[in-house]
Write an enzyme that holds these catalytic residues in place. Sequence first.
Site, PDB file in Angstrom:
ATOM      1  CG  HIS A 130     -11.960   6.198 -22.678  1.00  0.00           C
ATOM      2  ND1 HIS A 130     -10.526   6.618 -23.324  1.00  0.00           N
ATOM      3  CD2 HIS A 130     -12.146   4.783 -23.174  1.00  0.00           C
ATOM      4  CE1 HIS A 130     -10.526   5.848 -24.333  1.00  0.00           C
ATOM      5  NE2 HIS A 130     -11.233   4.575 -24.089  1.00  0.00           N
ATOM      6  CD  GLU A 131     -13.589   2.229 -20.844  1.00  0.00           C
ATOM      7  OE1 GLU A 131     -14.271   1.512 -21.757  1.00  0.00           O
ATOM      8  OE2 GLU A 131     -12.305   2.180 -21.039  1.00  0.00           O
TER       9      GLU A 131
END
Length: 152
Positions: A130-131
């Site tokens: 996600h990051e």
Amino acid sequence: MSVYQVITVPNDILRGKALPVKEINAGVLRVLDNMRDTMYAADGVGLAAPQIGIPKRMIVVDIGENLLELINPEILKQEGNQLGSEGCLSVPGIVGRVNRAKKVLVKGLDRNGQELNFAAVDLLAKVLQHEIDHLEGILFIDKAIETRIEKL
């Protein structure tokens, strides 16, 4: 340290590709410290530099085990699948079901410039993906199979 306001959609910086960090200096370390403080203040589990207006390839993650700071992170390998709910500090009030790799092999630098190579599974793998997506200008809503509004 400082707590930044987290940038939210539709801000264009969230859609840009972050630039590599070329030198780890006092400014980079200060940004990492501020990212950490901002993530904790917002009760998040991860934060990418573009989310605080800095288009550089840096992330911080803490899923309750230990703080992980990565400079110029890359996913080298992905295995398996996990479908689960995700939210994002930059997309407040929205939750989506996203299919992610169950296991990832990640490479990056720590704050001392030492190269890290490690495998992550389950929640840590999901948060890292996600990051790192943020560094490519990708939001979880771009990958979500379905989304819903979450009442605050």
